[in-house]
Motif scaffolding. Sequence first.
Motif, PDB file in Angstrom:
ATOM      1  N   LEU A 136       4.531   5.335  -2.804  1.00  0.00           N
ATOM      2  CA  LEU A 136       3.139   5.622  -3.136  1.00  0.00           C
ATOM      3  C   LEU A 136       2.481   6.545  -2.116  1.00  0.00           C
ATOM      4  CD1 LEU A 136       1.954   2.020  -4.098  1.00  0.00           C
ATOM      5  CD2 LEU A 136       2.725   3.845  -5.644  1.00  0.00           C
ATOM      6  N   ASN A 137       2.964   6.501  -0.872  1.00  0.00           N
ATOM      7  CA  ASN A 137       2.323   7.253   0.203  1.00  0.00           C
ATOM      8  C   ASN A 137       3.372   7.604   1.243  1.00  0.00           C
ATOM      9  OD1 ASN A 137       0.778   8.187   2.314  1.00  0.00           O
ATOM     10  ND2 ASN A 137      -0.653   6.490   2.317  1.00  0.00           N
ATOM     11  N   ASP A 138       3.719   8.885   1.350  1.00  0.00           N
ATOM     12  CA  ASP A 138       4.773   9.274   2.305  1.00  0.00           C
ATOM     13  C   ASP A 138       4.248   9.514   3.715  1.00  0.00           C
ATOM     14  OD1 ASP A 138       3.494  11.709   2.015  1.00  0.00           O
ATOM     15  OD2 ASP A 138       5.316  12.830   1.541  1.00  0.00           O
ATOM     16  N   GLU A 168       0.819  -1.205   0.000  1.00  0.00           N
ATOM     17  CA  GLU A 168       0.000   0.000   0.000  1.00  0.00           C
ATOM     18  C   GLU A 168       0.859   1.263   0.000  1.00  0.00           C
ATOM     19  OE1 GLU A 168      -1.772  -3.198   2.712  1.00  0.00           O
ATOM     20  OE2 GLU A 168       0.177  -2.234   2.473  1.00  0.00           O
ATOM     21  N   VAL A 169       2.130   1.122   0.346  1.00  0.00           N
ATOM     22  CA  VAL A 169       3.026   2.264   0.499  1.00  0.00           C
ATOM     23  C   VAL A 169       4.149   2.277  -0.535  1.00  0.00           C
ATOM     24  CG1 VAL A 169       4.579   3.448   2.131  1.00  0.00           C
ATOM     25  CG2 VAL A 169       2.487   2.339   2.964  1.00  0.00           C
ATOM     26  N   PRO A 184       1.669   7.247   5.549  1.00  0.00           N
ATOM     27  CA  PRO A 184       0.694   6.156   5.622  1.00  0.00           C
ATOM     28  C   PRO A 184      -0.184   6.205   6.869  1.00  0.00           C
ATOM     29  CG  PRO A 184       2.872   5.341   6.139  1.00  0.00           C
ATOM     30  CD  PRO A 184       3.039   6.758   5.691  1.00  0.00           C
ATOM     31  N   ASP A 185      -1.345   5.636   6.729  1.00  0.00           N
ATOM     32  CA  ASP A 185      -2.296   5.489   7.821  1.00  0.00           C
ATOM     33  C   ASP A 185      -1.626   4.731   8.966  1.00  0.00           C
ATOM     34  OD1 ASP A 185      -4.528   3.717   9.178  1.00  0.00           O
ATOM     35  OD2 ASP A 185      -5.569   5.389   8.190  1.00  0.00           O
TER      36      ASP A 185
END
Length: 65
Positions: A36-38, A22-23, A40-41
Amino acid sequence: MKVTVDQDACTGSGQCVLSAPEVFDQRDSDGIVVLLNDGPDPRLHEKVREAARICPALAITLTRP
């Protein structure tokens, strides 16, 4: 959590993608990491920590925002 990657250090092993898809992803051309995501949840933080821990090139850095 703030995630950064060093694409110059990355060896394209793909361990980060296996740990936290996911990242992280990889470029098709050479396998180098793509972030993809700096930010993350929090539910993904443990996966991201694992990815950073097992990265053979130490190309993943985690910091507090």
